[in-house]
Enzyme design. Structure first.
Site, PDB file in Angstrom:
ATOM      1  CB  CYS A 180      14.227 -28.325  10.926  1.00 21.60           C
ATOM      2  SG  CYS A 180      14.777 -27.694   9.318  1.00 21.60           S
ATOM      3  CD  GLU A 197       7.387 -24.846  20.084  1.00 23.29           C
ATOM      4  OE1 GLU A 197       7.291 -24.684  21.298  1.00 23.29           O
ATOM      5  OE2 GLU A 197       8.416 -24.590  19.455  1.00 23.29           O
ATOM      6  CB  CYS A 201      20.623 -23.379  10.393  1.00 25.81           C
ATOM      7  SG  CYS A 201      19.930 -23.613   8.741  1.00 25.81           S
ATOM      8  CB  CYS A 237       5.087 -17.749  13.002  1.00 32.84           C
ATOM      9  SG  CYS A 237       6.671 -18.456  12.588  1.00 32.84           S
ATOM     10  CB  CYS A 262      18.001 -22.545  13.724  1.00 28.82           C
ATOM     11  SG  CYS A 262      16.206 -22.782  13.798  1.00 28.82           S
ATOM     12  CB  CYS A 275      13.135 -15.763  14.244  1.00 33.34           C
ATOM     13  SG  CYS A 275      12.026 -14.568  13.550  1.00 33.34           S
TER      14      CYS A 275
END
Ligand code: SAH
Length: 348
Positions: free
Chosen positions: A104, A83, A108, A97, A111, A320
């Site tokens: 990933c 994305e 975290c 962005c 996220c 974010c």
């Protein structure tokens, strides 16, 4: 555009090597077909058209939020989701962005990307193709590596992409690499690489809390990471942007602002960006506006420069920490267009 394949193909055809830079220059200026590349011989254009797709990424879906933020979901040739987001600001700034990985590998807790399956590192061409997608829509001038993935785990490709971004209109000064604090990557950037900006996702100023939020902190603890950031700042004569997510009752208390201010000595080496939490399935809640303001005041009183980040694209899950490659429409209403070859841009 797969730039390696382009060079190999031109070699096979026996075309002179400068053809590769001609093609790249057209792409960097937003060309959307070989037909536009009028300084290439017609026969070469036809050959390229038949053999080399214009992008390494296929557009799977696009969505535009009411604030003008536009998100694109792509698939790589081997089907990995990626994305990227274009943010349009009132002052005319157009900021991208970009993702450095599909998914990933870090976990975290707050996220959304960390919850999806990790795919793989993206190639430099796959990173650039995210930027070129938006460049075909309009001129762009800023980029942050704050999409999916940890850029420092794929630093070669990220830096190779950074080298070419100025051709697309995005100077090094207007490019930022954001990291969880992956020490070897920061250390490498102290010595080498283009003069791009550095952002650190900090989120907590004490090791116990930070390890809870970001398990990677066990591997590279705060003191070491902050020391490397100070060194980077001194070498590059630029402040490190510190990203600090505001989580209700978790890291937003007055004492935590004081601890943060103490951790960020010397203050000239850092600039804090307080980030309102964007909802994900983590079960965490964002701080209230008042709490964010009070936290900011506490930092500023101590001489730490701090701003509050504008939240963009929340209703299309483009904000974010919300990138998780869901193809279906987001829960809240946004306009989603499944992209066909002629799909018009959805407008919010
Ligand atoms: N892995 C790198 C690059 C991704 S940047 C890094 O972590 O720095 C993505 C930024 O969005 C990071 O600062 C991340 O901490 C932040 N973020 C993650 N989840 C978020 C959420 N739900 N709301 C707001 N910001 C979030």
């Amino acid at each position: 555009m797969d730039l390696e394949r382009l060079e190999a193909l031109l070699g096979d055809i026996g075309a002179p090597p400068f053809r590769a830079s001609q093609v790249w220059r057209w792409m960097a200026r937003g060309a959307s077909s070989y037909a536009e590349m009028t300084n290439l011989p017609a026969a070469l254009r036809a050959r390229l058209d038949a053999e080399l797709p214009l992008s390494t990424l296929a557009v799977e879906a696009e969505a535009t939020a009411r604030d003008g933020t536009e998100k694109a979901l792509f698939a790589t040739a081997d089907g990995k989701p990626v994305e990227a987001v274009l943010m349009r600001y009132r002052d005319g700034r157009r900021s991208l962005c970009l993702s450095s990985q599909s998914g990933c590998p870090l976990t975290c807790t707050f996220c959304a990307t960390g919850r999806m399956r990790f795919g793989r590192n993206l190639t430099a061409s796959e990173i650039l193709d995210q930027a070129l997608h938006f460049r075909r829509i309009e001129p762009v001038d800023h980029a942050v590596f704050m999409g999916m993935g940890e850029p420092m785990l794929n630093l070669d490709a990220v830096l190779a992409a950074c080298e070419r971004l100025p051709d697309v209109g995005i100077s090094h000064r207007r490019t930022a690499i954001s990291t969880v604090g992956w020490l070897p990557g920061i250390e490498r950037l102290i010595e080498h690489g283009p003069p791009v900006r550095l952002a650190l996702s900090l989120h907590a100023a004490d090791d116990a809390l930070r390890s809870e939020l970001m398990p990677v902190n066990e591997r590279y603890p705060l003191t070491d990471v902050l020391a490397a950031c100070r060194e980077w700042s001194a070498a590059r004569r630029q402040p490190v942007f510190v990203e600090y997510l505001m989580l209700d009752g978790v890291n937003d208390r007055y004492q935590q602002a004081v601890a943060l201010a103490d951790a960020l000595e010397p203050h000239a080496a850092f600039k804090v960006n307080l980030i309102p939490y964007n909802p994900t399935e983590s079960g965490l809640r964002g701080s209230t506006r008042a709490a964010i303001q009070a936290f900011r005041d506490a930092l500023e009183e101590r001489g730490v420069r701090a701003t509050v980040r504008l939240t963009r694209g929340r209703e299309i899950e483009a904000a974010c920490g919300q990138l998780a490659a869901r193809t279906g429409p987001p829960a809240a209403a946004g306009s989603v267009a499944t992209a066909g070859p002629t799909s018009a841009l959805a407008s919010g």
